[in-house]
Design a protein around this motif. Structure first.
Motif, PDB file in Angstrom:
ATOM      1  N   TRP A 152      11.741   4.592   7.092  1.00 55.33           N
ATOM      2  CA  TRP A 152      10.782   3.496   7.121  1.00 55.33           C
ATOM      3  C   TRP A 152      11.224   2.467   8.145  1.00 55.33           C
ATOM      4  N   CYS A 199       6.043  -1.972   9.804  1.00 53.41           N
ATOM      5  CA  CYS A 199       5.247  -1.938   8.577  1.00 53.41           C
ATOM      6  C   CYS A 199       4.296  -3.131   8.483  1.00 53.41           C
ATOM      7  N   ASN A 238      -0.450   1.293   1.075  1.00 55.07           N
ATOM      8  CA  ASN A 238      -1.065   2.612   0.858  1.00 55.07           C
ATOM      9  C   ASN A 238      -0.083   3.615   0.274  1.00 55.07           C
ATOM     10  N   CYS A 239       1.135   3.622   0.763  1.00 58.87           N
ATOM     11  CA  CYS A 239       2.125   4.595   0.291  1.00 58.87           C
ATOM     12  C   CYS A 239       2.443   4.368  -1.187  1.00 58.87           C
ATOM     13  N   CYS A 258      -0.174   6.547   7.005  1.00 53.56           N
ATOM     14  CA  CYS A 258       0.368   5.191   7.153  1.00 53.56           C
ATOM     15  C   CYS A 258      -0.326   4.499   8.331  1.00 53.56           C
ATOM     16  N   GLN A 281       2.079   3.410  11.069  1.00 55.82           N
ATOM     17  CA  GLN A 281       3.017   4.462  11.483  1.00 55.82           C
ATOM     18  C   GLN A 281       4.474   4.049  11.265  1.00 55.82           C
ATOM     19  N   LEU A 301       6.208   4.915   8.646  1.00 56.55           N
ATOM     20  CA  LEU A 301       6.895   6.006   7.945  1.00 56.55           C
ATOM     21  C   LEU A 301       6.967   7.220   8.855  1.00 56.55           C
TER      22      LEU A 301
END
Length: 60
Positions: A5, A10, A15-16, A50, A53, A55
Motif C-alpha cells: 500500500w 491513497c 473501497n478496499c 483501487c 492505484q 494498492l
C-alpha cells in the motif's frame, strides 16, 4: 501473495475496506492487509479496483 500500500497515493475512498474487510482493515490506527484471508482472485479484483492505484500486488 503480498499486497503493498502506498499511503502517499491513497485517496482514502475506503473501497478496499468496504469490499473485502477480512483482508483490508484499520486496527489501532494502522492499515492492515491480510491477503491470506481471501482468495487470490478476490484480492486481485479489489487491488485492480483501487481508484488511486495505491494498492499493488508484489511478485514473489
Amino acid at each position: 501473495m503480498k499486497v503493498v500500500w502506498n499511503d502517499q497515493a491513497c485517496c482514502h475512498s475506503g473501497n478496499c475496506v468496504k469490499t473485502l474487510p477480512e483482508v483490508f482493515k484499520v486496527e489501532n490506527g494502522q492499515f492492515v492487509i491480510q491477503p491470506e484471508n481471501a482468495s487470490a482472485e478476490q484480492v486481485r479484483q479489489v487491488v485492480d479496483a483501487c481508484p488511486s492505484q495505491a494498492l499493488k500486488i508484489e511478485a514473489g
